[in-house]
Write an enzyme that holds these catalytic residues in place. Structure first.
Site, PDB file in Angstrom:
ATOM      1  N   ARG A 104       0.880  -1.184   0.000  1.00  0.00           N
ATOM      2  CA  ARG A 104       0.000   0.000   0.000  1.00  0.00           C
ATOM      3  C   ARG A 104       0.903   1.215   0.000  1.00  0.00           C
ATOM      4  O   ARG A 104       1.718   1.399   0.909  1.00  0.00           O
ATOM      5  CB  ARG A 104      -0.887   0.009   1.246  1.00  0.00           C
ATOM      6  CG  ARG A 104      -1.553   1.351   1.478  1.00  0.00           C
ATOM      7  CD  ARG A 104      -2.642   1.311   2.496  1.00  0.00           C
ATOM      8  NE  ARG A 104      -3.779   0.577   1.986  1.00  0.00           N
ATOM      9  CZ  ARG A 104      -4.992   0.596   2.542  1.00  0.00           C
ATOM     10  NH1 ARG A 104      -5.205   1.321   3.627  1.00  0.00           N
ATOM     11  NH2 ARG A 104      -5.978  -0.095   2.033  1.00  0.00           N
ATOM     12  N   HIS A 131      -7.387   0.584  -6.276  1.00  0.00           N
ATOM     13  CA  HIS A 131      -7.536  -0.277  -5.095  1.00  0.00           C
ATOM     14  C   HIS A 131      -8.154  -1.615  -5.549  1.00  0.00           C
ATOM     15  O   HIS A 131      -9.297  -1.935  -5.236  1.00  0.00           O
ATOM     16  CB  HIS A 131      -8.431   0.419  -4.065  1.00  0.00           C
ATOM     17  CG  HIS A 131      -8.346  -0.154  -2.683  1.00  0.00           C
ATOM     18  ND1 HIS A 131      -7.523  -1.217  -2.352  1.00  0.00           N
ATOM     19  CD2 HIS A 131      -8.992   0.190  -1.530  1.00  0.00           C
ATOM     20  CE1 HIS A 131      -7.662  -1.488  -1.065  1.00  0.00           C
ATOM     21  NE2 HIS A 131      -8.541  -0.652  -0.543  1.00  0.00           N
ATOM     22  N   GLN A 134      -9.799  -4.269  -3.134  1.00  0.00           N
ATOM     23  CA  GLN A 134     -11.125  -3.852  -2.684  1.00  0.00           C
ATOM     24  C   GLN A 134     -12.176  -4.239  -3.723  1.00  0.00           C
ATOM     25  O   GLN A 134     -13.236  -4.777  -3.384  1.00  0.00           O
ATOM     26  CB  GLN A 134     -11.135  -2.338  -2.445  1.00  0.00           C
ATOM     27  CG  GLN A 134     -12.448  -1.813  -1.932  1.00  0.00           C
ATOM     28  CD  GLN A 134     -12.791  -2.344  -0.561  1.00  0.00           C
ATOM     29  OE1 GLN A 134     -11.999  -2.253   0.353  1.00  0.00           O
ATOM     30  NE2 GLN A 134     -13.966  -2.921  -0.403  1.00  0.00           N
ATOM     31  N   ASP A 226     -17.455   6.185  -0.811  1.00  0.00           N
ATOM     32  CA  ASP A 226     -16.127   6.152  -0.184  1.00  0.00           C
ATOM     33  C   ASP A 226     -15.948   7.485   0.535  1.00  0.00           C
ATOM     34  O   ASP A 226     -16.708   8.439   0.313  1.00  0.00           O
ATOM     35  CB  ASP A 226     -15.065   5.962  -1.287  1.00  0.00           C
ATOM     36  CG  ASP A 226     -13.637   5.854  -0.748  1.00  0.00           C
ATOM     37  OD1 ASP A 226     -13.458   5.643   0.470  1.00  0.00           O
ATOM     38  OD2 ASP A 226     -12.696   5.977  -1.561  1.00  0.00           O
ATOM     39  N   CYS A 266     -16.238   0.901   1.003  1.00  0.00           N
ATOM     40  CA  CYS A 266     -14.978   0.187   1.234  1.00  0.00           C
ATOM     41  C   CYS A 266     -14.548   0.289   2.692  1.00  0.00           C
ATOM     42  O   CYS A 266     -13.806  -0.557   3.164  1.00  0.00           O
ATOM     43  CB  CYS A 266     -13.892   0.726   0.312  1.00  0.00           C
ATOM     44  SG  CYS A 266     -13.635   2.495   0.469  1.00  0.00           S
ATOM     45  N   ARG A 294     -12.932  -9.186   1.884  1.00  0.00           N
ATOM     46  CA  ARG A 294     -11.524  -8.856   1.595  1.00  0.00           C
ATOM     47  C   ARG A 294     -10.643 -10.055   1.928  1.00  0.00           C
ATOM     48  O   ARG A 294      -9.741 -10.413   1.173  1.00  0.00           O
ATOM     49  CB  ARG A 294     -11.073  -7.640   2.429  1.00  0.00           C
ATOM     50  CG  ARG A 294     -11.702  -6.311   2.060  1.00  0.00           C
ATOM     51  CD  ARG A 294     -11.203  -5.792   0.730  1.00  0.00           C
ATOM     52  NE  ARG A 294      -9.761  -5.650   0.672  1.00  0.00           N
ATOM     53  CZ  ARG A 294      -9.075  -4.592   1.113  1.00  0.00           C
ATOM     54  NH1 ARG A 294      -9.712  -3.560   1.631  1.00  0.00           N
ATOM     55  NH2 ARG A 294      -7.757  -4.533   1.007  1.00  0.00           N
TER      56      ARG A 294
HETATM   57  N1  NVA Z   1     -10.155   6.400  -1.178  1.00  0.00           N
HETATM   58  C1  NVA Z   1      -9.721   5.977   0.133  1.00  0.00           C
HETATM   59  C2  NVA Z   1      -9.891   4.509   0.299  1.00  0.00           C
HETATM   60  C3  NVA Z   1      -9.534   3.982   1.658  1.00  0.00           C
HETATM   61  C4  NVA Z   1      -9.673   2.487   1.752  1.00  0.00           C
HETATM   62  C5  NVA Z   1      -8.285   6.411   0.362  1.00  0.00           C
HETATM   63  O1  NVA Z   1      -7.488   6.302  -0.573  1.00  0.00           O
HETATM   64  O2  NVA Z   1      -7.978   6.858   1.459  1.00  0.00           O
HETATM   65  N1   CP Z   2     -11.003  -0.594   2.668  1.00  0.00           N
HETATM   66  C1   CP Z   2      -9.733  -0.583   3.079  1.00  0.00           C
HETATM   67  O1   CP Z   2      -8.782  -0.753   2.317  1.00  0.00           O
HETATM   68  O2   CP Z   2      -9.598  -0.383   4.426  1.00  0.00           O
HETATM   69  P1   CP Z   2      -8.253  -0.060   5.200  1.00  0.00           P
HETATM   70  O3   CP Z   2      -7.786   1.305   4.750  1.00  0.00           O
HETATM   71  O4   CP Z   2      -8.622  -0.079   6.651  1.00  0.00           O
HETATM   72  O5   CP Z   2      -7.224  -1.098   4.859  1.00  0.00           O
END
Ligand code: NVA
Ligand code: CP
Length: 311
Positions: A104, A131, A134, A226, A266, A294
């Site tokens: 990530r 993502h 997800q 989201d 998500c 997930r």
């Molecule tokens: N769009 C959000 C998703 C978090 C799972 C982010 O990138 O923070």
């Molecule tokens: N949806 C998701 O990726 O959650 P986290 O940011 O908690 O990993």
């Protein structure tokens, strides 16, 4: 050559369905897969916060018999990448120790470079742009609720962000019509949209970008949202909130969708902002099943990418 999940373009429609089908099998019969990755080590690297991704990958590796190495990308106790070691060298070194790299991070180019220079599978666990893990869980959740034969309508509401991009790419691969309902100046990336339109045309699914929320959700099987402020966007937070004002998912919004529609997110949710409690805690909400999926979808992905199960 190692196979990767840098984004959903790495999976054909059949391969995506194979991940989902195996995810369903793993969910139904977890003990059958308990030793499938025995002796494997998997690096799971974070340059951003996480609850679901971190826990689901760590638990998922354990449940498959693999060793998860949870690593922080930078900071005082983080990897040397944070002090300037190149992505390419990091990829070459990690490939000598571990059997897969889950990461990530910020820029998609980091994931792409790891895949280019490493020799083990690389899995995108969220970037600024995509993502895909997800989206796999999201497709699985849609199929659990509505089956997989008929085309279904998923309406994503919010900024055209990483989650939106992966859902848009999932549409043509998973027999979903996808509508992105967003403010005019928070549209999905045009390069992604060009590819999604091509793929949708070839697959016979629909894709559109709309700005009228109430009109967009009409007839939806799933309404998805989201956070309004993604990780790394704190400086733009007020501007984003101002632009997205009016795009909250309320009970009234859900009432425009089909009678049997579900609400997806998500997570993490910002209750009172992009979604109200009256939806999060309602009969429409499938968000905790979605979060659980997930785990199952990612276990399936690991089994396939590490060649413990056939494609
Ligand atoms: N769009 C959000 C998703 C978090 C799972 C982010 O990138 O923070
Ligand atoms: N949806 C998701 O990726 O959650 P986290 O940011 O908690 O990993």
């Amino acid at each position: 050559m190692a196979r990767h999940l840098r984004n959903l373009l790495d999976l054909s429609a059949n391969e995506l369905q194979r991940v989902i089908d195996l995810g369903k099998e793993v969910k139904a019969n977890p003990s059958a897969y308990r030793k499938k990755l025995d002796g494997k080590s998997i690096a799971v690297v974070f340059a951003k916060q996480s609850t679901r991704t971190r826990v689901s990958f760590e638990v998922g590796c354990y449940q498959l018999g693999a060793q998860p190495l949870i690593l922080t990308a930078d900071g005082n106790v983080g990897m040397q990448m944070g002090r300037g070691e190149t992505i390419a060298d990091t990829a070459r070194v990690l490939s000598r120790y571990v059997d897969a790299i889950v990461i990530r991070t910020t820029a998609q180019s980091i994931v792409d470079e790891l895949a280019e220079y490493g020799s083990v599978p690389v899995i995108n666990a969220l970037t600024d742009e995509f993502h895909p893990c997800q989206a796999l869980a999201d497709v699985m959740t849609m199929q659990e609720r509505f089956g997989r034969e008929e085309r279904r309508k998923l309406v994503y509401v919010g900024a055209g962000n990483n989650v939106a991009h992966s859902l848009l790419l999932a549409g043509p691969r998973a027999n979903l019509d996808v509508v992105c309902a967003c403010p005019p100046d928070l549209q999905p990336d045009p390069v992604v949209m060009t590819r999604v339109r091509q793929d949708a045309k070839a697959a016979g699914t629909l894709v559109s970008v709309e700005h009228d929320l109430m009109a967009a959700v009409k007839g939806a099987h799933a309404v998805y949202t989201d956070t309004w402020v993604s990780m790394g966007q704190d400086e733009k937070a007020n501007a984003l909130r101002a632009k997205l004002d009016g795009y909250s998912i309320t009970g009234k919004v859900m009432e425009q969708a089909r009678e049997d529609a579900i609400f997806l997110h998500c997570l993490p949710a910002h209750r009172g902002e992009e979604v109200l409690d009256e939806v999060m805690d309602s009969r429409w909400s499938a968000v905790f099943d979605q979060a659980e999926n997930r785990l199952h979808a990612q276990k399936a992905l690991l089994l396939l990418l590490l060649e413990a199960e056939p494609w």
